[in-house]
Scaffold this active site. Sequence first.
Site, short mmCIF file in Angstrom:
data_model
loop_
_atom_site.label_atom_id
_atom_site.label_comp_id
_atom_site.label_asym_id
_atom_site.label_seq_id
_atom_site.Cartn_x
_atom_site.Cartn_y
_atom_site.Cartn_z
N SER A 191 2.07 -5.08 3.05
CA SER A 191 3.50 -4.79 3.23
C SER A 191 4.38 -5.76 2.45
O SER A 191 5.59 -5.84 2.66
CB SER A 191 3.86 -4.85 4.72
OG SER A 191 3.47 -6.08 5.29
N CYS B 39 -8.11 1.54 6.91
CA CYS B 39 -7.45 2.02 5.70
C CYS B 39 -8.23 1.55 4.47
O CYS B 39 -8.68 0.40 4.40
CB CYS B 39 -6.02 1.51 5.66
SG CYS B 39 -5.16 1.88 4.13
N HIS C 168 3.60 2.00 11.31
CA HIS C 168 2.45 1.79 12.19
C HIS C 168 2.45 2.71 13.39
O HIS C 168 1.55 2.64 14.22
CB HIS C 168 2.39 0.32 12.65
CG HIS C 168 3.73 -0.30 12.85
ND1 HIS C 168 4.30 -1.12 11.91
CD2 HIS C 168 4.62 -0.19 13.85
CE1 HIS C 168 5.50 -1.52 12.34
NE2 HIS C 168 5.71 -0.97 13.50
N THR D 274 -6.17 0.16 11.66
CA THR D 274 -6.37 0.35 10.22
C THR D 274 -6.56 -0.96 9.45
O THR D 274 -6.97 -0.92 8.29
CB THR D 274 -5.19 1.12 9.61
OG1 THR D 274 -3.96 0.44 9.92
CG2 THR D 274 -5.14 2.54 10.15
N CYS E 257 0.83 -1.19 0.00
CA CYS E 257 0.00 0.00 0.00
C CYS E 257 0.87 1.25 0.00
O CYS E 257 2.09 1.19 0.18
CB CYS E 257 -0.93 0.01 1.22
SG CYS E 257 -0.05 0.17 2.79
N HIS F 63 -0.78 -5.25 18.99
CA HIS F 63 -0.22 -4.71 17.75
C HIS F 63 0.41 -3.35 18.01
O HIS F 63 -0.08 -2.54 18.79
CB HIS F 63 -1.34 -4.58 16.70
CG HIS F 63 -0.82 -4.34 15.31
ND1 HIS F 63 -0.46 -3.10 14.86
CD2 HIS F 63 -0.60 -5.20 14.28
CE1 HIS F 63 -0.04 -3.19 13.61
NE2 HIS F 63 -0.12 -4.45 13.23
N GLU G 26 0.63 -0.68 16.19
CA GLU G 26 -0.23 0.46 15.86
C GLU G 26 -1.19 0.78 16.99
O GLU G 26 -1.38 1.94 17.36
CB GLU G 26 -1.01 0.18 14.57
CG GLU G 26 -1.99 1.30 14.21
CD GLU G 26 -2.97 0.91 13.10
OE1 GLU G 26 -4.07 1.47 13.06
OE2 GLU G 26 -2.61 0.04 12.27
#
Length: 702
Positions: A263, A191, A75, A163, A15, A125, A127
Amino acid sequence: MRLSRVVLADKYGMCYGVRRAIDIVCRNAGSGSPVFTLGPLVHNSSVTRWLEDRGVHIARDLDRISGGTVVIPSHGIPPAVIDDLRSRGVNIIDATCPNVTRSQKIVKDMLASGYKVAIVGDPDHTEVKGLVGCGQGEVVVVSSVEEAKAKVVGPKIGIVAQTTVPVELFDAIVAELSSRAQEVAVENTICMATIERQRAARQLAHSVDAALVIGSRASANAQRLKQIVEKENIPAFLVENAEEAAKVNLAGVRSLGITAGASTPSWVIEEVLAKMAELSEERHDNMSSVGQELDTMPDMKAGEDQLDDKDGNSEAAGVSDGGREFHEGDIVTGTIVKVDPDEVLVDIGYKSEGIIRLADLSNRRVNSAADVVSVGDSVDVKIKAFTDDGDVILSKKEADTEKAWERILNALSTGEVVQGKVTDVVKGGVVVDVGVRGFVPASQIGLRPVRDLHTLVGNEIRMKVLEAEKDRNNVVLSERAVLEQEMQEKRAKAFEALREGEIREGIVRRVVNFGAFVDIGDNLEGLLHVSDMTWGRTRDPHAILNEGDRVRVKVLGVDRERERISLGLKQTMPDPWQNIESRYPIGSIVTGKVTKLVDFGAFVELEDGIEGLVHVSQISDKRVAKPEEVLHPGDEVNVKVISLKPADRRIGLSIKEAQPRQEKEDYKKYSGKETEPPGPTLGDVFGELGELLEKERGREEK
């Protein structure tokens, strides 16, 4: 057994946020000073190894960083960690994905507004840890509806998402919390790339026997893709590279689907596709034009040709600079180093500064580059061309347009509000600048028709995207949709807060035969029934109220299921039956007006809201068969109070008892009985009347 088909998902792979982070690191690697990423830059082992080969170190402990440059991963990290890094005097470069940065800001804003924030995601996580670190108030992480029920309690709840969480999970938790909190603020921070890849993976599962998901086991979005495919009852295998893909047992699989996490670099996807092609008898159409979809990554797989992710028909023109490759069509981040009136120089890490000409600087017409950018600004630009002289021609306008289209398409999918400036008036509506040219029909401007659209030029308005077709450069928006939604949300909150017994100021909007509709504010309208307008006898509503009248009303009832409100006007006024004994004691004689005649008597109004009955037997000493023989509506009569029941709101009246005693005697005397002498002479009458008048005058003087 050989595969009969290999099908590539419509959306897959790296992305924008990941590519941007890698581009930032590449620009700073090899500068002489050590470069660190605080934890993995992105969750992909292939990318991590590739960066390590180029001298980019992963720091998992702040104590091991004493200098150099630290790149914040895509992140994000908690603000407290950034403050710690600054205190150590290290150079910080922020490669946080813009979507994550936006989520962090939303969390801070919600907390500042008094919301308890629920983050839908994985508490372990990176993020999510960064989002939690933004909280200076109540923040809780939930990963299921059950956790939301157990952990999230409060009158005001704000909801955001990691996201990469599935949209279905986010929607389910929003529905659960919305049903329990008094006020809920929802921001869908998933996202758009995640949404597209998850949707494509679900569609892919419907056409294959099994699927490979290319990505790291540490990648949340890759794991999600695998779960989504498996939820469709299709076997899914998570592989990190072609070597692992070759070891997957595909016995009995005839058609194989392939997708990749956000990723995953393009060269890893290419190697897996090549390996699967060896086992395939037939390639799907997506495979034959794979170059149209693969993401490129700077200097990934050095020495090998890169497929262009934009044009697709052939390999993109590209040049290499110190091992890093640049391609026409790439969007890269640079720093403004010089601003001239007609052009701008940008450092993008290439051997020479890139050039942005004035026409490529902005979607709006500008007279000077200084009106748009300044030295030191960080900008995203698109590589347009490489000249024979070694210059690279850039376009900020085209990069902005691509980002704008990403934002517009995301807003179309999520319903997010976009903001733009009205730039022109055209037939049927106005043109707005939302990064691209948008059109707002006149019917979608405001809540009521706007007579002169030219008054809107230059105004910033908030809109929802109704249509978006990138290939036709067509965007249709609506301001009205935003205003109606906000009005509905405000109305819902006001309706929920409304309580019976409240006194509200209102404006009469409509008068009908059975009552009037009153606007009591906050987009709430209630019915004032005619029976609740006055304490007196029910009348024509038009005789009591007019449209536009301001009134004080009481909330009598709130039907939340049918969204109906009952109002009362008379309930805001004193009840005339209170203390009635002191105003109309039994035996008192008062004046009233005949309002209605019935077979059994007449109703007489003493004051507004006080009406008594004169029974037919109490109308006259003379026998009266029907009240209308002697009375008419509107007549003013003297009556005597002969009974009073305040609890039942009843008062008995008598006309004949209110007659003066002498008058009664005179009536009996001259009632026409044959045993009585003939009637009086005129002299007798006037003489007696004079005496009566003198008595009445004396009574008044007393």
